[in-house]
Motif scaffolding. Structure first.
Motif, mmCIF file in Angstrom:
data_model
loop_
_atom_site.group_PDB
_atom_site.id
_atom_site.type_symbol
_atom_site.label_atom_id
_atom_site.label_comp_id
_atom_site.label_asym_id
_atom_site.label_seq_id
_atom_site.Cartn_x
_atom_site.Cartn_y
_atom_site.Cartn_z
ATOM 1 N N PRO A 2 0.821 -1.219 0.000
ATOM 2 C CA PRO A 2 0.000 0.000 0.000
ATOM 3 C C PRO A 2 0.850 1.263 0.000
ATOM 4 C CG PRO A 2 -0.766 -1.575 1.657
ATOM 5 C CD PRO A 2 0.521 -2.089 1.144
ATOM 6 N N THR A 3 0.399 2.288 -0.727
ATOM 7 C CA THR A 3 1.153 3.546 -0.816
ATOM 8 C C THR A 3 1.397 4.187 0.543
ATOM 9 O OG1 THR A 3 0.312 3.955 -3.042
ATOM 10 C CG2 THR A 3 1.160 5.850 -1.829
ATOM 11 N N PRO A 4 0.402 4.220 1.458
ATOM 12 C CA PRO A 4 0.687 4.806 2.788
ATOM 13 C C PRO A 4 1.839 4.106 3.508
ATOM 14 C CG PRO A 4 -1.672 4.563 2.466
ATOM 15 C CD PRO A 4 -1.022 3.839 1.327
ATOM 16 N N GLN A 27 8.548 -7.108 3.004
ATOM 17 C CA GLN A 27 7.621 -7.984 2.298
ATOM 18 C C GLN A 27 6.409 -8.226 3.192
ATOM 19 O OE1 GLN A 27 7.992 -9.110 -0.858
ATOM 20 N NE2 GLN A 27 9.935 -8.003 -1.035
ATOM 21 N N LEU A 28 5.221 -8.131 2.597
ATOM 22 C CA LEU A 28 3.998 -8.427 3.344
ATOM 23 C C LEU A 28 3.734 -9.924 3.299
ATOM 24 C CD1 LEU A 28 1.628 -5.505 2.244
ATOM 25 C CD2 LEU A 28 2.901 -5.749 4.384
ATOM 26 N N ASP A 29 3.690 -10.550 4.466
ATOM 27 C CA ASP A 29 3.343 -11.973 4.521
ATOM 28 C C ASP A 29 1.861 -12.177 4.236
ATOM 29 O OD1 ASP A 29 5.974 -12.503 5.215
ATOM 30 O OD2 ASP A 29 5.567 -12.456 7.363
ATOM 31 N N ASP A 30 1.068 -11.283 4.779
ATOM 32 C CA ASP A 30 -0.372 -11.265 4.508
ATOM 33 C C ASP A 30 -0.860 -9.867 4.871
ATOM 34 O OD1 ASP A 30 -0.843 -11.205 7.371
ATOM 35 O OD2 ASP A 30 -0.549 -13.368 7.383
ATOM 36 N N ALA A 31 -2.149 -9.702 5.024
ATOM 37 C CA ALA A 31 -2.701 -8.370 5.267
ATOM 38 C C ALA A 31 -2.313 -7.799 6.626
ATOM 39 C CB ALA A 31 -4.222 -8.415 5.155
ATOM 40 N N LYS A 32 -1.823 -8.647 7.525
ATOM 41 C CA LYS A 32 -1.555 -8.170 8.883
ATOM 42 C C LYS A 32 -0.118 -8.340 9.344
ATOM 43 C CE LYS A 32 -6.260 -8.786 10.667
ATOM 44 N NZ LYS A 32 -7.084 -9.406 11.738
ATOM 45 N N THR A 52 5.631 1.052 16.910
ATOM 46 C CA THR A 52 5.015 2.217 17.559
ATOM 47 C C THR A 52 4.560 3.277 16.560
ATOM 48 O OG1 THR A 52 7.215 3.224 17.841
ATOM 49 C CG2 THR A 52 6.373 1.876 19.659
ATOM 50 N N HIS A 53 4.780 3.051 15.276
ATOM 51 C CA HIS A 53 4.409 4.023 14.245
ATOM 52 C C HIS A 53 2.902 3.944 13.970
ATOM 53 C CE1 HIS A 53 4.164 5.881 10.232
ATOM 54 N NE2 HIS A 53 5.292 6.487 10.540
ATOM 55 N N PRO A 54 2.232 5.077 13.787
ATOM 56 C CA PRO A 54 0.774 5.054 13.571
ATOM 57 C C PRO A 54 0.353 4.196 12.380
ATOM 58 C CG PRO A 54 1.524 7.295 14.017
ATOM 59 C CD PRO A 54 2.748 6.462 13.883
ATOM 60 N N GLU A 55 1.074 4.259 11.295
ATOM 61 C CA GLU A 55 0.734 3.486 10.103
ATOM 62 C C GLU A 55 1.342 2.092 10.142
ATOM 63 O OE1 GLU A 55 -0.731 2.178 6.561
ATOM 64 O OE2 GLU A 55 -1.252 4.101 7.481
ATOM 65 N N LEU A 56 2.644 2.012 10.400
ATOM 66 C CA LEU A 56 3.346 0.736 10.368
ATOM 67 C C LEU A 56 2.977 -0.158 11.539
ATOM 68 C CD1 LEU A 56 6.883 2.082 9.346
ATOM 69 C CD2 LEU A 56 5.101 1.127 7.848
ATOM 70 N N GLY A 57 2.544 0.452 12.636
ATOM 71 C CA GLY A 57 2.162 -0.317 13.813
ATOM 72 C C GLY A 57 0.909 -1.148 13.623
ATOM 73 N N GLN A 58 0.241 -1.001 12.503
ATOM 74 C CA GLN A 58 -0.942 -1.816 12.212
ATOM 75 C C GLN A 58 -0.564 -3.242 11.827
ATOM 76 O OE1 GLN A 58 -3.670 0.135 9.463
ATOM 77 N NE2 GLN A 58 -2.879 2.146 10.070
ATOM 78 N N TYR A 59 0.736 -3.468 11.576
ATOM 79 C CA TYR A 59 1.198 -4.789 11.151
ATOM 80 C C TYR A 59 1.973 -5.466 12.282
ATOM 81 C CZ TYR A 59 0.235 -2.922 6.477
ATOM 82 O OH TYR A 59 -0.374 -2.365 5.386
ATOM 83 N N GLN A 60 1.973 -6.791 12.250
ATOM 84 C CA GLN A 60 2.851 -7.579 13.104
ATOM 85 C C GLN A 60 4.177 -7.748 12.358
ATOM 86 O OE1 GLN A 60 2.272 -8.817 16.238
ATOM 87 N NE2 GLN A 60 0.321 -7.677 16.228
ATOM 88 N N TRP A 61 5.275 -7.368 12.986
ATOM 89 C CA TRP A 61 6.564 -7.355 12.304
ATOM 90 C C TRP A 61 7.458 -8.500 12.756
ATOM 91 C CZ3 TRP A 61 7.983 -4.140 8.373
ATOM 92 C CH2 TRP A 61 7.110 -3.076 8.102
ATOM 93 N N ARG A 62 8.194 -9.037 11.794
ATOM 94 C CA ARG A 62 9.251 -9.998 12.105
ATOM 95 C C ARG A 62 10.510 -9.586 11.354
ATOM 96 N NH1 ARG A 62 10.099 -14.070 8.254
ATOM 97 N NH2 ARG A 62 8.612 -14.077 6.514
ATOM 98 N N LEU A 63 11.659 -10.044 11.839
ATOM 99 C CA LEU A 63 12.949 -9.605 11.317
ATOM 100 C C LEU A 63 13.680 -10.764 10.658
ATOM 101 C CD1 LEU A 63 15.120 -7.324 11.197
ATOM 102 C CD2 LEU A 63 15.984 -8.210 13.376
ATOM 103 N N ALA A 64 14.278 -10.505 9.505
ATOM 104 C CA ALA A 64 15.165 -11.460 8.832
ATOM 105 C C ALA A 64 16.479 -10.744 8.513
ATOM 106 C CB ALA A 64 14.521 -12.000 7.556
ATOM 107 N N ILE A 65 17.569 -11.502 8.492
ATOM 108 C CA ILE A 65 18.899 -10.940 8.246
ATOM 109 C C ILE A 65 19.508 -11.608 7.013
ATOM 110 C CG2 ILE A 65 21.219 -10.571 9.173
ATOM 111 C CD1 ILE A 65 19.092 -9.045 10.675
ATOM 112 N N ASN A 66 19.945 -10.798 6.060
ATOM 113 C CA ASN A 66 20.675 -11.293 4.884
ATOM 114 C C ASN A 66 21.839 -10.323 4.654
ATOM 115 O OD1 ASN A 66 21.469 -12.649 2.588
ATOM 116 N ND2 ASN A 66 19.945 -11.688 1.279
#
Length: 339
Positions: A2-4, A27-32, A52-66
């Motif tokens: 999404p653009t936002p 990368q979005l795993d799914d909508a959430k 804690t970001h108003p827009e980005l905080g709507q997602y559950q985040w996970r971290l990968a390292i490459n």
């Protein structure tokens, strides 16, 4: 995406993201749920601005390292050692070897494959700090030295070849040649980072290493006291003359904190390393305390960071390693854009 979300990533800045977060890192795993893939070592604390970001905080985040393999000071040499980080000081007695050990272990705890080279061939101290002094390095059929694995880090040191009380009596050219051989003739696994604990000073060995071996960046270690600061500036000047980028500065022994009452005492001066870093336009990777626990753990060959990974002091050192890894990446990106 999404653009936002793209806009929010571009505007999200922190010490680890000085120019925002490239949308291609997410990368979005799914909508959430979303995955952030970083080209440098980090742990989940780096996700706090996202959650804690108003827009980005709507997602559950996970971290990968490459982890990206970055250009170095000798582009014609094969990049078989990962990103090579010299840890140096203008003078002895500032805790350079202990900083090297803790940074290497911290990078490993952040998800990287890490090697540690003891380049202080006159006084190799890493076998004492990491343990295993009695276990000598093995030589394979190709005359390559097999590094030890200590606390998750691959280590090569002349201290694992000689007896602890033996003195290395070599002139400068011999010492420089021995260091190059130790660097090249160790059979390292595929590394993300190789941390090199340099001998103190700005002499033959430092110049040889900087001019003939592939360096990605250098870390300067100093204490806040005036005599150490002057030598730190000499080290910064030397590296710049041989075109080795200064990734950052660690101010070691910044203060002593009483274990009983918590009072902090700046026994070696206050903020001198930070002032040098500002004057020389070098990032400050961290201000580490003078702590008896760190000294005792290294004397026993059991580094504090390896034995107490959740301790606040350990997190302080991991934060410095994250700053180091991110600065290394972004400085190379900035240089490539200039050219």
């Amino acid at each position: 995406m999404p653009t936002p979300m793209v806009d929010a990533l571009a505007q999200l800045t922190s010490p680890y993201f000085p120019h925002g977060v490239p949308a291609e890192w997410v990368q979005l795993d799914d909508a959430k749920t979303a995955c952030l893939t970083l080209p440098f070592a980090a742990d989940n604390t780096i996700l706090e601005p996202f959650t804690t970001h108003p827009e980005l905080g709507q997602y559950q985040w996970r971290l990968a390292i490459n982890i990206a393999k970055l250009p170095n000071s000798q582009p014609e040499l094969p990049m078989t050692f990962g990103n090579v980080i010299m840890v140096s000081s203008g003078k002895g007695g500032v805790g350079k070897s202990s900083v090297s050990v803790q940074l290497a272990i911290a990078l490993q705890q952040l998800g990287a494959t890490v090697g540690l080279l003891d380049a202080d061939i006159y006084g190799p101290s890493l076998p004492t700090m990491l343990g295993g002094q009695e276990q000598k390095l093995e030589i394979n059929e190709q005359n390559k030295m097999i590094p030890h694995q200590r606390h998750g880090v691959w280590v090569s040191s002349l201290g694992y070849l000689t007896e602890a009380k033996d003195a290395a009596i070599w002139r400068g050219p011999m010492a420089s040649a021995a260091l190059q051989q130790l660097f090249r003739d160790t059979k390292w696994p595929r590394l993300d980072y190789l941390v090199v604990d340099m001998p103190p000073g700005t002499g033959d060995i430092q110049l040889t290493f900087a001019q003939k071996l592939p360096i990605t960046g250098a870390v300067i270690v100093t204490t806040p006291q005036t005599v150490a600061l002057a030598d730190a500036e000499k080290g910064i000047s030397m590296f710049r003359k041989v075109s080795v980028p200064i990734t950052g500065l660690v101010e070691n022994m910044s203060y002593y904190q009483c274990s009983q009452c918590g009072h902090q005492d700046a026994i070696f001066g206050d903020g001198g390393g930070v002032a040098v870093a500002a004057r020389e336009q070098v990032p400050v990777l961290g201000q580490w305390p003078l702590d008896a626990r760190l000294r005792a753990a290294l004397d026993e060959g059991q580094p504090w960071l390896a034995q107490h990974p959740t301790d606040p002091l350990s997190q302080l050192m991991r934060t410095s390693a994250m700053r180091l890894a991110s600065e290394l990446y972004w400085q190379v990106q900035a240089k490539s854009k200039e050219s």
